[in-house]
Design a protein around this motif. Structure first.
Motif, short mmCIF file in Angstrom:
data_model
loop_
_atom_site.label_atom_id
_atom_site.label_comp_id
_atom_site.label_asym_id
_atom_site.label_seq_id
_atom_site.Cartn_x
_atom_site.Cartn_y
_atom_site.Cartn_z
N THR A 1 22.12 57.25 77.00
CA THR A 1 22.82 58.06 76.01
C THR A 1 24.30 57.70 75.85
O THR A 1 24.92 58.13 74.87
N CYS B 1 26.56 59.00 77.45
CA CYS B 1 27.28 60.22 77.79
C CYS B 1 27.49 60.27 79.30
O CYS B 1 26.87 59.52 80.06
N ASP C 1 30.29 64.20 73.99
CA ASP C 1 29.10 63.78 73.25
C ASP C 1 29.40 62.46 72.57
O ASP C 1 30.51 62.26 72.06
N PHE D 1 23.97 61.13 70.45
CA PHE D 1 23.50 61.76 71.68
C PHE D 1 24.46 62.85 72.14
O PHE D 1 25.67 62.73 72.00
N GLY E 1 17.77 58.42 68.74
CA GLY E 1 18.01 59.74 69.29
C GLY E 1 17.18 60.77 68.53
O GLY E 1 16.30 60.45 67.74
#
Length: 396
Positions: free
Chosen positions: A129, A131, A152, A156, A306
């Motif tokens: 992701t 993240c 964020d 994602f 995503g």
């Protein structure tokens, strides 16, 4: 004369095919409604913080759709960086403190931490992701840890449920950097509902722009009053009075403050943008789906897939796996397609090289692969096909 005109038309069409306009990475959606809103706010003659800012905060509150009984509030400010800085100060970050943040992040976060007198501590990201990697956070927590910033990224959202558990276990507040995710949803709830502090950015390239602007989401009426004073050079001047396009000439200053308030002009443009949020979100989702469908079969790159239905996409990125990212950028540029790099690693900047950090294996790999493709609201199929073709034709 007719023959001369026909030759001119032929040459014009030929030149248009040869010299194609550059497709930018970002293209703000500025239409007649934004221009009309700007003119109306200018004609009002109140150029500082005023009634449009109040209306903008109300619209942000509507979009965030705060859960009943949560006592959450939105305070509009001048920039996303101002929102970060004020949020950290509200948390109490100061000299000698540390704030854990992904190294793979916007430099505004690192600078906001330093502006408070604190030090960033760099943590890695999840490869799936990009993240924050929650599993790598705990090993970096010390008695100096005052806050954790989670950002964020693109299409994602962070694992906010896991972050809340970390926050509760160690009694460390989370600052949610939602600069990429205004108008997105996490497990059915809009961004802004996940943590005690959230920041939004509405700068020139964001999904929703105010030319420049930001916002802080906080809990509690007292925190709102503190923020309202801090954004206005510390003045205790009533926000409710300024929301009526007037001001008081006597006031007190009880604490630290900055010139971080939002102007009526910027709020007016933001209001026009928010009125189109559903269309902005859906057209960007369609473009992201097309990118994935068309690019996922190319073996030397990775195109992320995503949950497009839950996000209001700010970026769409690819990872160039063959080590030829810079060559691909040059090739696309020659085809009239601009690209971006979001982001460079924070721990490699000269100003932050001495900061504490954890294992950054994923970050080290990603920063050499990441490439942002053009993504616009109401993006034309013609432009997107041209972008995709410029990638598919690369033989680096």
């Amino acid at each position: 004369m007719l023959l001369l005109f026909q030759n001119f038309v032929f040459l014009s069409e030929k030149m248009e095919n040869i010299i194609k306009p550059q497709i930018p990475v970002f293209k703000p959606l500025i239409e007649e409604s934004e221009i009309a809103a700007a003119v109306e706010s200018l004609e009002l003659g109140w150029l500082g913080m005023g009634s449009y800012v109040k209306d903008f905060e109300a619209e942000l509150t509507r979009v965030c759709d705060f859960a009943s009984g949560e006592d959450r509030h939105v305070v509009a400010v001048s920039t996303g960086h101002a929102a970060l800085h004020l949020s950290l100060l509200m948390i109490g970050v100061g000299s000698g403190d540390e704030v854990i943040t992904p190294s793979f992040n916007n430099a505004a976060d690192f600078q906001a931490i330093r502006a408070c007198g604190a030090e960033p501590v760099f943590v890695d990201i999840k490869e799936e992701t990009l993240c924050i990697d929650v599993d790598k956070v705990e090993s970096l927590i010390t008695d100096k840890t005052k806050c954790i910033i989670c950002m964020d990224y693109d299409i994602f959202l962070c694992d906010h449920n896991a972050l809340r558990k970390i926050s509760k276990k160690y009694n460390i507040p989370i600052l949610h950097d939602a600069a990429h995710s205004f108008g997105s949803y996490y497990k059915g709830r809009p961004t802004g509902n996940q943590h005690e502090y959230t920041m939004f950015s509405f700068d020139p390239v964001k999904t929703v722009t105010c030319i420049d602007g930001g916002a802080v989401v906080v809990k509690g009426a007292e925190n709102v009053k503190r923020l309202q004073a801090m954004r206005l050079i510390g003045m205790t001047q009533s926000a409710e009075q300024m929301y009526t396009n007037s001001r008081a000439w006597t006031y007190d200053i009880e604490g630290l403050g900055f010139r971080y308030h939002m102007a009526n002009l910027h709020a007016a443009i933001g209001l026009s943008q928010i009125s189109k949020l559903d269309k902005i979100r859906s057209t960007r989702q369609i473009a992201c789906k097309k990118y994935y469908d068309e690019l996922s079969s190319i073996t030397w790159l990775e195109a992320p897939k995503g949950d497009f239905e839950e996000v209001s996409p700010f970026l769409y990125y690819i990872r160039v796996l063959n080590g030829n990212r810079d060559e691909l950028r040059e090739h696309m540029k020659s085809q009239g397609v601009d690209t971006g790099i979001h982001w460079q690693a924070g721990h490699k900047f000269t100003y932050f090289k001495g900061c504490r950090k954890g294992d950054l294996d994923v970050t080290e790999k990603i920063v050499d692969q990441i490439l942002s493709l053009p993504l616009h609201s109401y993006m034309s199929e013609k432009d997107q096909n041209r972008i995709i073709q410029s990638i598919a034709s690369f033989r680096g």
